[in-house]
Scaffold this active site. Sequence first.
Site, PDB file in Angstrom:
ATOM      1  N   GLU A 212      -3.905   7.198  -3.773  1.00 16.09           N
ATOM      2  CA  GLU A 212      -3.454   5.935  -3.201  1.00 16.09           C
ATOM      3  C   GLU A 212      -3.335   4.867  -4.266  1.00 16.09           C
ATOM      4  O   GLU A 212      -4.078   4.862  -5.246  1.00 16.09           O
ATOM      5  CB  GLU A 212      -4.328   5.505  -2.024  1.00 16.09           C
ATOM      6  CG  GLU A 212      -5.525   4.725  -2.300  1.00 16.09           C
ATOM      7  CD  GLU A 212      -6.311   4.340  -1.041  1.00 16.09           C
ATOM      8  OE1 GLU A 212      -5.915   4.626   0.102  1.00 16.09           O
ATOM      9  OE2 GLU A 212      -7.359   3.725  -1.221  1.00 16.09           O
TER      10      GLU A 212
ATOM     11  N   TYR B  46       0.851  -1.189   0.000  1.00 17.48           N
ATOM     12  CA  TYR B  46       0.000   0.000   0.000  1.00 17.48           C
ATOM     13  C   TYR B  46       0.886   1.239   0.000  1.00 17.48           C
ATOM     14  O   TYR B  46       1.863   1.315   0.754  1.00 17.48           O
ATOM     15  CB  TYR B  46      -0.892   0.038   1.246  1.00 17.48           C
ATOM     16  CG  TYR B  46      -1.638   1.350   1.387  1.00 17.48           C
ATOM     17  CD1 TYR B  46      -2.868   1.538   0.775  1.00 17.48           C
ATOM     18  CD2 TYR B  46      -1.083   2.411   2.084  1.00 17.48           C
ATOM     19  CE1 TYR B  46      -3.538   2.758   0.867  1.00 17.48           C
ATOM     20  CE2 TYR B  46      -1.742   3.626   2.185  1.00 17.48           C
ATOM     21  CZ  TYR B  46      -2.964   3.792   1.575  1.00 17.48           C
ATOM     22  OH  TYR B  46      -3.614   4.996   1.660  1.00 17.48           O
TER      23      TYR B  46
END
Length: 164
Positions: A123, A36
């Site tokens: 993201e 991530y």
Amino acid sequence: MREHAGNIIGMDIKGLTVNKVLVTKAVDIDAGTEYYVGMIVDRNVQSYTLMASAEGGMEIEEVAAATPEKIIKYRVDPVKGLQPYEARQIALQAGFKGNLNKIADMMVKMSKAAFERDAVLVEINPLFVDADGTPLALDTKFEVDDNAMYRHKDIAHYRELAAE
């Protein structure tokens, strides 16, 4: 492939209706690792904070609640932006494997895009690293501050408005 895409169009995912489906080359998820990487506007420090975690592919909110130590947080200097050496250090600290120079380059480009487009959230989840060490952004989110859209008329047509 068209049939599968047709099944997805119109679906409701977390309160948003799917209007478009982008198709790309298939990736063997079992043959790599998911990470991530994200940037948010952090009002507390009045700048962007880059977050990186080896817990990709999951809801980052769950990771933050259950195991916050697994998320590396780094305040990005608003004048110089994220530098490649900083991005490599963050990737190492987070425990990323693979081509760290390419991962760092992705982080730097993500940071640059966030600053240039007045993003409140950017993201990549998952940032996938295949068996050869090559990083790929399998899913991304990019949210521009509504109050800054007048500066970004070239991307206004991508804006998703809630149904009334």
